[in-house]
Write a protein that holds these residues in place. Structure first.
Motif, PDB file in Angstrom:
ATOM      1  N   ASN A   1       0.811  -1.221   0.000  1.00 50.61           N
ATOM      2  CA  ASN A   1       0.000   0.000   0.000  1.00 50.61           C
ATOM      3  C   ASN A   1       0.849   1.278   0.000  1.00 50.61           C
ATOM      4  O   ASN A   1       0.757   2.121   0.885  1.00 50.61           O
ATOM      5  CB  ASN A   1      -0.944   0.002   1.213  1.00 50.61           C
ATOM      6  N   VAL A   2       1.693   1.400  -1.024  1.00 50.25           N
ATOM      7  CA  VAL A   2       2.540   2.585  -1.175  1.00 50.25           C
ATOM      8  C   VAL A   2       2.181   3.299  -2.473  1.00 50.25           C
ATOM      9  O   VAL A   2       2.010   2.664  -3.513  1.00 50.25           O
ATOM     10  CB  VAL A   2       4.041   2.204  -1.183  1.00 50.25           C
ATOM     11  N   ILE A   3       2.046   4.622  -2.400  1.00 46.82           N
ATOM     12  CA  ILE A   3       1.829   5.451  -3.595  1.00 46.82           C
ATOM     13  C   ILE A   3       3.139   6.174  -3.891  1.00 46.82           C
ATOM     14  O   ILE A   3       3.672   6.868  -3.025  1.00 46.82           O
ATOM     15  CB  ILE A   3       0.696   6.466  -3.380  1.00 46.82           C
ATOM     16  N   VAL A   4       3.661   6.021  -5.100  1.00 44.11           N
ATOM     17  CA  VAL A   4       4.983   6.550  -5.454  1.00 44.11           C
ATOM     18  C   VAL A   4       4.959   8.069  -5.586  1.00 44.11           C
ATOM     19  O   VAL A   4       5.870   8.759  -5.149  1.00 44.11           O
ATOM     20  CB  VAL A   4       5.484   5.903  -6.760  1.00 44.11           C
ATOM     21  N   ARG A   5       3.963   8.626  -6.247  1.00 47.92           N
ATOM     22  CA  ARG A   5       3.775  10.061  -6.457  1.00 47.92           C
ATOM     23  C   ARG A   5       4.738  10.678  -7.475  1.00 47.92           C
ATOM     24  O   ARG A   5       4.624  11.856  -7.785  1.00 47.92           O
ATOM     25  CB  ARG A   5       3.883  10.862  -5.151  1.00 47.92           C
ATOM     26  N   ASP A   6       5.718   9.916  -7.979  1.00 49.90           N
ATOM     27  CA  ASP A   6       6.662  10.513  -8.924  1.00 49.90           C
ATOM     28  C   ASP A   6       7.124   9.474  -9.951  1.00 49.90           C
ATOM     29  O   ASP A   6       8.324   9.235 -10.115  1.00 49.90           O
ATOM     30  CB  ASP A   6       7.862  11.096  -8.176  1.00 49.90           C
ATOM     31  N   VAL A   7       6.155   8.874 -10.647  1.00 55.33           N
ATOM     32  CA  VAL A   7       6.470   7.919 -11.711  1.00 55.33           C
ATOM     33  C   VAL A   7       6.890   8.726 -12.941  1.00 55.33           C
ATOM     34  O   VAL A   7       6.101   9.489 -13.493  1.00 55.33           O
ATOM     35  CB  VAL A   7       5.246   7.044 -12.053  1.00 55.33           C
ATOM     36  N   LYS A   8       8.147   8.568 -13.372  1.00 58.64           N
ATOM     37  CA  LYS A   8       8.639   9.305 -14.551  1.00 58.64           C
ATOM     38  C   LYS A   8       9.875   8.611 -15.103  1.00 58.64           C
ATOM     39  O   LYS A   8      10.496   7.766 -14.416  1.00 58.64           O
ATOM     40  CB  LYS A   8       8.965  10.750 -14.193  1.00 58.64           C
ATOM     41  N   ALA A  11      13.721  -3.128 -16.243  1.00 58.96           N
ATOM     42  CA  ALA A  11      13.406  -1.826 -15.648  1.00 58.96           C
ATOM     43  C   ALA A  11      13.324  -1.937 -14.133  1.00 58.96           C
ATOM     44  O   ALA A  11      12.740  -2.884 -13.594  1.00 58.96           O
ATOM     45  CB  ALA A  11      12.088  -1.302 -16.201  1.00 58.96           C
ATOM     46  N   LYS A  12      13.913  -0.944 -13.448  1.00 55.03           N
ATOM     47  CA  LYS A  12      13.882  -0.907 -11.992  1.00 55.03           C
ATOM     48  C   LYS A  12      13.450   0.489 -11.548  1.00 55.03           C
ATOM     49  O   LYS A  12      14.092   1.485 -11.891  1.00 55.03           O
ATOM     50  CB  LYS A  12      15.254  -1.255 -11.406  1.00 55.03           C
ATOM     51  N   LEU A  13      12.373   0.529 -10.805  1.00 54.62           N
ATOM     52  CA  LEU A  13      11.842   1.797 -10.303  1.00 54.62           C
ATOM     53  C   LEU A  13      12.713   2.274  -9.146  1.00 54.62           C
ATOM     54  O   LEU A  13      13.086   1.493  -8.264  1.00 54.62           O
ATOM     55  CB  LEU A  13      10.402   1.590  -9.842  1.00 54.62           C
ATOM     56  N   SER A  14      13.029   3.576  -9.144  1.00 48.97           N
ATOM     57  CA  SER A  14      13.892   4.137  -8.097  1.00 48.97           C
ATOM     58  C   SER A  14      13.309   5.438  -7.577  1.00 48.97           C
ATOM     59  O   SER A  14      12.314   5.935  -8.084  1.00 48.97           O
ATOM     60  CB  SER A  14      15.295   4.384  -8.658  1.00 48.97           C
ATOM     61  N   ASP A  15      13.973   5.976  -6.564  1.00 46.41           N
ATOM     62  CA  ASP A  15      13.647   7.293  -6.003  1.00 46.41           C
ATOM     63  C   ASP A  15      12.256   7.334  -5.370  1.00 46.41           C
ATOM     64  O   ASP A  15      11.279   7.739  -5.984  1.00 46.41           O
ATOM     65  CB  ASP A  15      13.760   8.389  -7.068  1.00 46.41           C
ATOM     66  N   PHE A  16      12.199   6.924  -4.095  1.00 40.96           N
ATOM     67  CA  PHE A  16      10.930   6.888  -3.366  1.00 40.96           C
ATOM     68  C   PHE A  16      10.867   7.992  -2.314  1.00 40.96           C
ATOM     69  O   PHE A  16      10.208   7.852  -1.287  1.00 40.96           O
ATOM     70  CB  PHE A  16      10.743   5.514  -2.711  1.00 40.96           C
ATOM     71  N   GLY A  17      11.559   9.089  -2.595  1.00 41.71           N
ATOM     72  CA  GLY A  17      11.626  10.174  -1.619  1.00 41.71           C
ATOM     73  C   GLY A  17      10.302  10.828  -1.301  1.00 41.71           C
ATOM     74  O   GLY A  17      10.110  11.342  -0.206  1.00 41.71           O
ATOM     75  N   VAL A  18       9.372  10.826  -2.270  1.00 46.96           N
ATOM     76  CA  VAL A  18       8.075  11.460  -2.005  1.00 46.96           C
ATOM     77  C   VAL A  18       6.950  10.426  -1.889  1.00 46.96           C
ATOM     78  O   VAL A  18       5.773  10.777  -1.862  1.00 46.96           O
ATOM     79  CB  VAL A  18       7.724  12.507  -3.090  1.00 46.96           C
ATOM     80  N   ALA A  19       7.324   9.143  -1.833  1.00 46.44           N
ATOM     81  CA  ALA A  19       6.319   8.089  -1.703  1.00 46.44           C
ATOM     82  C   ALA A  19       5.647   8.158  -0.331  1.00 46.44           C
ATOM     83  O   ALA A  19       6.257   8.576   0.654  1.00 46.44           O
ATOM     84  CB  ALA A  19       6.966   6.719  -1.899  1.00 46.44           C
ATOM     85  N   VAL A  20       4.381   7.758  -0.282  1.00 48.31           N
ATOM     86  CA  VAL A  20       3.635   7.758   0.983  1.00 48.31           C
ATOM     87  C   VAL A  20       2.810   6.482   1.086  1.00 48.31           C
ATOM     88  O   VAL A  20       2.512   5.836   0.074  1.00 48.31           O
ATOM     89  CB  VAL A  20       2.683   8.974   1.094  1.00 48.31           C
TER      90      VAL A  20
END
Length: 729
Positions: free
Chosen positions: A535-542, A554-563
């Motif tokens: 139950n995490v929302i990334v908020r910055d998929v780009k 592909a590997k998703l990174s940078d979860f600094g603004v995830a909530v």
């Protein structure tokens, strides 16, 4: 109403900085009454006994256009004189030189002091008072505030030859006097216009949640910008923050009915005909003001005219009903003493240490507490808790410094808003630094020491390090020593997706098969994060947050603004808007209401980038093509126009049936109604189905190609097939 000639005669004074220091007790914390994006506000008392509010602007900073803000606010407020506009008492602009030590020598440095002085308003800012219908101000007071705001805005737009557009109208910028008379303030972003024609800006200004869609998408400014902000403000005045959060999940008629019924309960009596008409009329006006199509919004003059038509007997009826509630000044006193309005507890406690707009913390709602956690986290800074995890290692600063060759410029992999990323080498077992080419490579993100904002992102990444999935970048550990904050990730050799899509750093363009692989990998990562257990929302998929490993996984990174996403019966979160322009969902930008469907919108934008080879936003393209979603959407709806969108660098080497399916999926993900966007599990299933169909199609073409080749060879001819496009070449 105050006499305008009397107001005009009160010419703003030119105060000395020394006097302002004196009346604010050297700008002491005890005198501080607020903080904003451009400065801090202090309470001061002049020799004649007049109490004023002194806004001391921050010293110049590269990221703040404070000179323009100071000039806008000062000159525009000098032009206006109205009972619903904050009165400018004076200003200060002084340049002085002080002797300071620099590199072992004493030099004279220039210091520029700037301040704006306003009338002091006892009621404080309106955002302190926003509550639902069951508590806080009565209907009569709220109606008075709404009407006053509208009259003030009408004066700005129509009161002189040149219109003034405020461009940041919101409850935090509306102040209340002792009698709850509203006054519009903070003109730092305001602009003068000679006409009502559409104008454009080169970047976003204003507050997320109050900006209209035509400005977010195309930077267009018209008088309807302020009207949209007004609509959001009226809704919040009528129904509070909680009521406003329900607006996104209802039709206009359902929302009007809800607010009306809530006021019936609040007034604890049968709503009289005039009262009923007033409640409905105000909410109807507000909903028209927030129409997505600006043509459908009323002008502010039309709004004022409609309000004036509400029968004046409403006032008399409401005065009688409101007598059981505490008076406005008593309510202000309660707020200043941090006491609650009954029947809510802490229904409007204001945090003066928060961000530009402060934070509203409500014990009536766990959702509001979560919404304010960002500012709490920021104030806590280094003292924020780090969740214990056996999978996260703690590195020493000296070891990371040696692993990256003392953070040498040749080791820089990239640079972001919160610092640089370096390539380093460490021993897999001891984690100690080692020579390049030995041990294992790592990526070390070093947070800039001046970045207090970046600490939240740094902390968030550590606390999500326990998550493990093949399509997520692995965080090995962190370093926290004195002022040093670093993160250590697995090294991903092919870098970020944007380099490959947009041919930076001599990267080869991605083939169609690899683009499909990337899309499926990102979809699987999001599906994992969105599952009920995580139950995490990334908020910055780009694209720049998607890294490609050695075999282009592909590997998703940078979860600094995830909530963490909403829980139990919650349908969404109310948060400060984070993310990247071009990828953020329109409903999130407009309202601050966050759901998993916001990530799905960002994924839809990513699909368009994979299909087209174009950036989500590209200001170097012609005006109509700068926003990828707006440009591509009409083409994707027609089978015969889809080829206009496809990246020409693919050279026709793709399956057109697969392109059609991806185009349809992108349209679903980008649907303006978030409820109609698919869940990520469904997206994964669709992409897996497309991949299977492609493999089958390729196999059939290959078999067909063999037969054609055999037939051609018997005729001593030559033939070649494009197995992806299905055509002869």
């Amino acid at each position: 109403m105050e006499n305008e000639s009397q107001l005009a005669s009160a010419t703003p004074r030119d105060f000395t900085f020394q006097l302002l220091k004196q009346i604010t007790n050297d700008f002491s914390e005890d005198n501080r009454i607020g903080v904003g994006g451009y400065g801090v506000v202090y309470k001061g008392t002049l020799d004649n006994g007049e109490v004023i509010a002194v806004k001391k602007l921050y010293y110049k900073h590269p990221g703040l256009d404070s000179d323009k803000q100071f000039q806008n606010e000062c000159t525009n407020l000098m032009r206006v004189h109205h009972q619903n506009i904050v009165r400018l008492v004076g200003y200060c602009h002084e340049i002085r030189h002080i002797c300071v030590e620099h590199n072992g020598r004493y030099v004279f440095a220039m210091v520029e002091d700037r301040a704006l002085c306003f009338e002091y308003l006892e009621g404080g800012s309106l955002d302190k008072h926003l509550t639902d219908e069951s508590c806080g101000f009565g209907w009569h007071t709220r109606y008075k505030i709404i009407k006053g705001i509208c009259e003030g805005l009408n004066y700005l737009h129509n009161g002189s030859k040149e219109s003034i557009f405020h461009l940041d109208l919101k409850p935090a910028n509306i102040l209340l006097d002792r009698n709850m008379m509203p006054k519009i303030g903070d003109f730092g972003l305001s602009r003068l216009f000679d006409s009502t024609e559409t104008c454009s800006t080169k970047g976003i200004i204003g507050t997320p949640g109050y900006m209209p869609p035509e400005y977010i998408n195309r930077f267009h400014i018209t008088p309807k910008f302020d009207v949209f902000s007004l609509g959001v403000t009226i809704i919040k005045i009528m129904s509070g923050q909680e009521g406003y959060s329900k607006f996104a999940d209802m039709s206009s008629q359902e929302f009007i009915q809800l607010v009306h019924e809530n006021w019936e309960k609040a007034l604890q009596t049968t709503v009289l005909a005039h009262t009923s008409h007033g409640v409905k009329k105000c909410i109807e006006i507000a909903l028209r003001c927030v129409e997505a199509d600006r043509v459908k919004r009323p002008t502010i003059a039309e709004v004022v005219d409609e309000l004036s038509k509400i029968d004046t007997t409403i006032i008399d009826e409401l005065n009688k009903i409101d007598t059981d509630r505490s008076s406005p000044i008593e309510q202000v006193t309660n707020l200043q003493c941090n006491q609650a309005f009954t029947p809510c507890v802490n229904s409007g406690m204001f945090s003066k240490d928060g961000g530009k707009d402060g934070s509203m913390i409500s014990s009536c709602s766990s959702q509001a507490i979560r919404a304010s956690s960002d500012s709490v986290l920021l104030r806590a800074n280094i003292k924020c808790p780090i969740l214990s995890s056996t999978s996260v290692k703690i590195f020493s600063y000296d070891n990371l410094r040696l692993a990256t060759r003392k953070f040498h410029s040749n080791c820089v992999l990239g640079e972001g808003g919160f610092g640089c990323v370096y390539k380093g080498w460490i021993d897999e077992n001891t984690l100690s630094p080692c020579e390049p080419g030995t041990g294992i490579p790592v990526a070390v993100k070093r947070l800039g020491q001046e970045s207090s904002q970046g600490h939240k992102e740094w902390l968030a990444e550590i606390n999500l390090a326990h998550l493990s999935h093949p399509n997520l970048v692995k965080l090995f550990g962190y370093c926290l020593e004195d002022e040093h904050r670093l993160l250590v990730y697995e090294f991903i050799p092919h870098g970020s997706l944007d380099n490959h899509l947009f041919k930076r750093d001599s990267c080869q363009p991605l083939s169609w098969n690899l683009r499909m692989k990337v899309a499926l990998g990102v979809a699987k990562a999001l599906a994992y994060l969105h599952c009920a257990e995580i139950n995490v929302i990334v908020r910055d998929v780009k694209n720049s947050n998607i890294l490609l490993d050695r075999d282009y996984t592909a590997k998703l990174s940078d979860f600094g603004v995830a909530v963490n996403g909403p829980v139990d019966q919650e349908s969404h979160l109310s948060t400060a808007v984070k993310g990247t322009r071009g990828y953020a969902a329109p409903e999130y930008i407009a309202t601050g209401l966050l759901t998993q469907k916001c990530d799905i919108y960002g994924f839809g934008v990513l699909l368009l980038e994979l299909l087209s080879g174009r950036r989500a936003l590209d200001e170097n393209r012609p005006g109509m093509e700068q926003n990828l979603v707006d440009w591509a959407r009409p083409y994707l709806r027609h089978k015969h126009k889809i080829r206009c969108v496809i990246d020409t660098s693919l050279g026709g080497l793709y399956s057109f049936s697969a392109v059609q399916k991806l185009a349809a999926l992108a349209l679903e993900c980008l649907c303006t109604d978030p409820k109609k966007r698919p869940a990520m599990d469904s997206v994964v299933s669709i992409l897996e189905g497309v991949q299977e169909d492609e493999e089958l199609e390729a196999a059939e073409h290959q078999e067909s190609g063999k037969k054609v080749t055999a037939s051609a060879s018997r005729k001593n001819g030559k033939s070649r097939w494009n197995i992806f496009g299905g055509g002869r070449s």
